[in-house]
Design a protein around this motif. Structure first.
Motif, PDB file in Angstrom:
ATOM      1  N   GLY A 118       0.818  -1.205   0.000  1.00  0.00           N
ATOM      2  CA  GLY A 118       0.000   0.000   0.000  1.00  0.00           C
ATOM      3  C   GLY A 118       0.854   1.260   0.000  1.00  0.00           C
ATOM      4  N   ARG A 122       0.990   3.969  -3.141  1.00  0.00           N
ATOM      5  CA  ARG A 122       0.729   5.409  -2.995  1.00  0.00           C
ATOM      6  C   ARG A 122       1.944   6.251  -3.378  1.00  0.00           C
ATOM      7  NH1 ARG A 122      -1.722   3.243   1.336  1.00  0.00           N
ATOM      8  NH2 ARG A 122      -0.048   3.717   2.796  1.00  0.00           N
ATOM      9  N   ASN A 161       2.654   5.484  -7.195  1.00  0.00           N
ATOM     10  CA  ASN A 161       1.483   5.461  -8.049  1.00  0.00           C
ATOM     11  C   ASN A 161       1.523   4.271  -9.011  1.00  0.00           C
ATOM     12  OD1 ASN A 161      -1.004   6.389  -8.860  1.00  0.00           O
ATOM     13  ND2 ASN A 161      -0.163   7.736 -10.458  1.00  0.00           N
ATOM     14  N   GLU A 187      -1.020  -2.821  -7.490  1.00  0.00           N
ATOM     15  CA  GLU A 187      -0.638  -3.764  -6.428  1.00  0.00           C
ATOM     16  C   GLU A 187       0.364  -4.807  -6.927  1.00  0.00           C
ATOM     17  OE1 GLU A 187      -2.678  -6.891  -3.268  1.00  0.00           O
ATOM     18  OE2 GLU A 187      -3.956  -5.830  -4.690  1.00  0.00           O
TER      19      GLU A 187
END
Length: 194
Positions: A151, A155, A158, A161
């Motif tokens: 995660g 973030r 960008n 997963e």
């Protein structure tokens, strides 16, 4: 040739101890030690490091079971407790305390070997279950930290997963570490920086 099974018998009465020893000798080739004095029992058992502990108690109480549990180390080895009589709930307390066998109505020579075999089998089964539980808990914790690290990477960079996980896996392979260890280092570093 397999090493002899070492058994410690906790029995203060010499005549009863002799009956137990004789029953065991009739049942197989064991390294048998008798401890007659319960004071310092934990130390005596720790010195001998037996494969199995057999305890004969005429009239147990919860305190006796708790004391024996602390002294005999039932998570380290099978412990069989033979009692002459039992009050309601004592057998459950004994099993909850980790004892491998709780046999009511005393110790008779014919019962010794089958009970010890059952105690060893139950101990091994419980040991496997404890190991599997610990491994499952570790895998769950690893999964949580990997998900947190993914995660953070998703973030920060960008990225999707799958790419975040691939980056963690590649870093782990490059460093010769587990993915969970790399993820833990990332989460810890981010905590220090954040």
């Amino acid at each position: 040739m397999a090493p002899k099974l070492s058994i410690v018998i906790v029995e203060p009465e010499p005549e009863r101890a002799r009956l137990i020893v004789d029953a065991l000798r009739d049942a197989g080739d064991f390294d048998i030690r008798v401890i007659a004095e319960r004071s310092g029992l934990a130390r005596q058992i720790a010195q001998r490091q037996p494969d199995l502990v057999l305890v004969d108690v005429a009239d147990p109480s919860r305190d006796t079971i708790e004391e024996l549990t602390l002294a005999t180390g039932p998570l380290d080895r099978p412990v069989a407790l033979f009692v002459d009589r039992s009050d309601a709930g004592l057998s459950a307390a004994a099993i909850e305390a980790g004892l491998s066998a709780y046999v009511v109505d005393g110790l008779t020579p014919a019962r010794v070997k089958p009970v010890l075999d059952a105690a060893i089998a139950r101990f091994r089964m419980m040991q496997r279950m404890r190991t599997e539980l610990a491994e499952t808990k570790r895998a769950l914790e690893d999964r949580k930290v990997i998900d947190r690290a993914k995660g953070m990477l998703m973030r920060a960079r960008n990225i999707p997963e799958e790419e975040a996980y691939a980056l963690l896996r590649k870093t782990a392979m490059d460093q010769g570490r587990r993915v969970a260890d790399v993820a833990e280092a990332l989460v810890t570093a981010a905590g220090l920086l954040g």
